[in-house]
Design an enzyme around this catalytic site. Structure first.
Site, PDB file in Angstrom:
ATOM      1  CE  LYS A 130      43.276 -58.569 -39.126  1.00  0.00           C
ATOM      2  NZ  LYS A 130      44.752 -58.465 -39.554  1.00  0.00           N
ATOM      3  CG  HIS A 183      40.252 -75.622 -16.386  1.00  0.00           C
ATOM      4  ND1 HIS A 183      41.088 -74.874 -17.183  1.00  0.00           N
ATOM      5  CD2 HIS A 183      39.212 -75.715 -17.084  1.00  0.00           C
ATOM      6  CE1 HIS A 183      40.323 -74.721 -18.230  1.00  0.00           C
ATOM      7  NE2 HIS A 183      39.417 -75.128 -18.350  1.00  0.00           N
TER       8      HIS A 183
END
Ligand code: ADP
Length: 592
Positions: free
Chosen positions: A397, A571
């Protein structure tokens, strides 16, 4: 020592209105709020406030007095024995010293001894304070609804209008009050009530009353709270809804997949779907799993760099591998040690264990295996100091070159050839434009940016959406999204070869969030739910290839949109509705 003294319990039933809430939990006006806030910051009066000197000085005076008079009296005693003076004959000074000794002894006994005895008595009684005491100070605010006395000035959010919450059954109302009073810690509701849904409902109600803020809109009903107990989430108060869209069919290795994507980003599913279509018409994509191994790397310390190096040579000696593997593999019938790599930093060694983990993502499994090996190593390396089971060389991570170079989880390469006419008709661009954009954006652009494994357009968009839909750990999106996208004109520039290479796709089909109902349904849709019946690990590997295949589709479509100059337009169409988000208007009009 003042700090060791227990604060008094928060007063209950001490409010003028007779309510059983501590005053800070009463519904209140914002004026009240300021007053209460400042009041809660002031420490409560203590007996020690009455002392003429600060407590630490008073303690120091009595300590010094006690030990100096004790020393003096012992001296006098020795002299009396030496010169045969009767012990009961005492001078005025000796008498004063005895009185001072007794006085300081009584003070010290009162201060430390009684406190010590009290702590035993209250521990035996097992009240709410004791429970809280076993918990880290920082966590206290989280696990009970009674905030501790802040040690720094805390600014609370202004309380909006008083909230109206649902009426609870009488017995639940009692439990809410106990949580608010700090009698029942919020975290213990599940175990005390034996009913996870009820526990969540009571915790939610207490939270709304403490904060004065409504959770309306965060659903409570329609979720199996038992399924997350001890596995997925602590102290639940509801669940978040994320829409799941479907991209596909994704034609990959001869199979058709409908790919579930949980996202709130408009355009993402539509765009991935367009990429899937272009791939499908062109004959689909092919994937290869290059590597499959989860890693964990503890950090251990020695007294010298020489000893740390000896550990490295021991662990990396092929003659020792079989023994290490036997010890490691005891952690699970699915864990199989693959290799051990050790890096030295001075006296410290970072040992990266890699193992296959069947259909599990594998962090638990690999950690248990590492624990086994560390215990085994203490025979040959008794001077080894295990500093941490994870030393960040794993690397979990966090963006890290080690994952980019060595891989972590599943390393996958996925490729497709898209015919030129499909590039023109479906993707509305050209092979040359795509190849040029890929070179300048994904390769040169990311190099200029100093990117670490980010040689792609938006792999993390697809990875995150598929991860959330299928119950993966979304935090592992960091390394799972490492990807290099390559595009090359082939067949005399008529067609395009596109590939994504992803060295660290960390996925599983058992364990963690994969067994929850919604996530499990999405895995089922892909035909990779649970443990593989054919061969352990097959489902997880197939899921990794689907992730890579979906990323390939996403890359193809977004790159085409950018090459064609369509990005902003699409978009504006799918991602920028003109809905009034202030809460007033409810109609949605799509901007064009
Ligand atoms: P992780 O190691 O990913 O954190 P968990 O430990 O939560 O995973 O889940 C793995 C569990 O599932 C283990 O107890 C393992 O024995 C069990 N299991 C059952 N079938 C499989 C399989 N095919 N592959 C891996 N684990 C499996």
């Amino acid at each position: 020592m003042d700090l060791r003294r227990r604060p008094p319990k928060p007063p209950v039933n001490s409010n003028p209105n007779g309510s059983s809430y501590p005053s800070s939990y009463q519904p209140r006006s914002s004026d009240d709020d300021h007053r209460l806030r400042t009041a809660s910051i002031a420490p409560p009066p203590k007996a020690s406030d009455a002392l003429p000197l600060p407590l630490y000085l008073t303690n120091a005076v009595f300590f010094t007095l006690f030990f100096s008079v004790a020393y003096y009296l012992l001296h006098r005693w020795r002299d009396k024995i030496r010169y045969n003076t009767p012990l009961h004959v005492v001078t005025i000074t000796e008498l004063g010293a005895i009185i001072a000794l007794i006085a300081s002894f009584i003070y010290l006994l009162g201060f430390f001894g009684i406190d010590f005895v009290q702590s035993f008595i209250s521990r035996a009684s097992g009240d709410a304070w004791d429970l809280a005491d076993t918990i880290d100070e920082d966590d206290h605010r989280l696990v009970t609804c009674s905030p501790p006395t802040p040690i720094v000035s805390v600014t609370k959010l202004p309380i909006p209008e008083p909230i109206v919450t649902e009426a609870l059954p009488e017995e639940d109302e009692e439990v809410v009050k106990s949580v608010l009073d700090g009698v029942i810690p919020s975290y213990s509701l599940e175990s005390r009530l034996g009913d996870c849904k009820r526990a969540a409902s009571i915790r939610r109600e207490a939270l709304q009353r403490v904060t004065g803020r409504s959770l309306e809109g965060l659903p409570l009903d329609g979720f199996d709270y038992e399924s997350i107990l001890g596995q997925c989430c602590e102290m639940p108060v509801g669940y978040i809804q994320i829409p799941v869209g479907i991209a596909g069919p994704l034609l990959l290795d001869g199979f058709e997949y409908s790919v579930p994507m949980a996202t709130t980003e408009g355009c993402l599913v539509a765009s991935t779907n367009r990429g899937c279509k272009a791939m499908y018409i062109s004959g689909g994509a092919t994937s290869t799993v290059l590597k499959d191994g989860m890693t964990r790397a503890p950090v251990v310390r020695f007294a010298s760099a020489r000893r740390a190096s000896e550990l490295k040579f021991f662990l990396e000696n092929p003659e020792n591998f079989d023994t290490l593997a036997v010890v490691f593999n005891r952690s699970s019938r699915f864990a199989r040690l693959q290799n051990v790599k050790c890096t030295i930093a001075g006296k410290n060694a970072y040992v990266r264990f890699s193992c296959s983990t069947g259909d599990a993502m594998g962090m638990n499994m690999v950690s248990k295996g590492v624990q086994n090996v560390l215990e085994y190593l203490t025979d040959d390396f008794p001077d080894m100091d295990v500093i941490g089971i994870s030393g960040n060389y794993c690397s979990d991570k966090k963006p890290a070159a080690v994952n980019w170079i060595e891989g972590r989880g599943k390393s996958v390469v996925c490729e497709a050839v898209i015919r030129g006419e499909i590039v023109n008709k479906v993707l509305k661009t050209s092979v040359a434009a795509l190849v040029e954009l890929n070179m300048l954006k994904n390769l040169a652009g990311s190099a200029v940016a100093g990117s670490l494994g980010g040689f792609n357009a938006h792999a993390s968009n697809i990875v995150s959406a598929v991860f959330i839909a299928t119950g993966q750990d979304p935090a592992q999106n960091v390394e799972s999204s490492q990807c290099i996208t390559m595009m090359e004109a082939i067949n005399d520039g008529k067609d395009i070869h596109i590939s994504v290479t992803m060295p660290s796709i960390e996925v599983g089909t058992v364990g963690g969030g994969t067994q929850l109902a919604s996530q499990s349904a999405c895995l089922n849709l892909l035909g990779v739910k649970g443990a593989s019946k054919e061969s352990p690990g097959m489902n997880a590997r197939r899921l990794a290839t689907i992730v890579a295949g979906a990323v390939l589709a996403g890359e193809l479509s977004l790159m085409s949109a950018i090459a064609a100059g369509q990005l902003v337009r699409s978009h504006m169409k799918y991602n920028r509705s003109s809905r009034d988000i202030s809460g007033g208007a409810t109609t949605t009009t799509t901007a064009t």
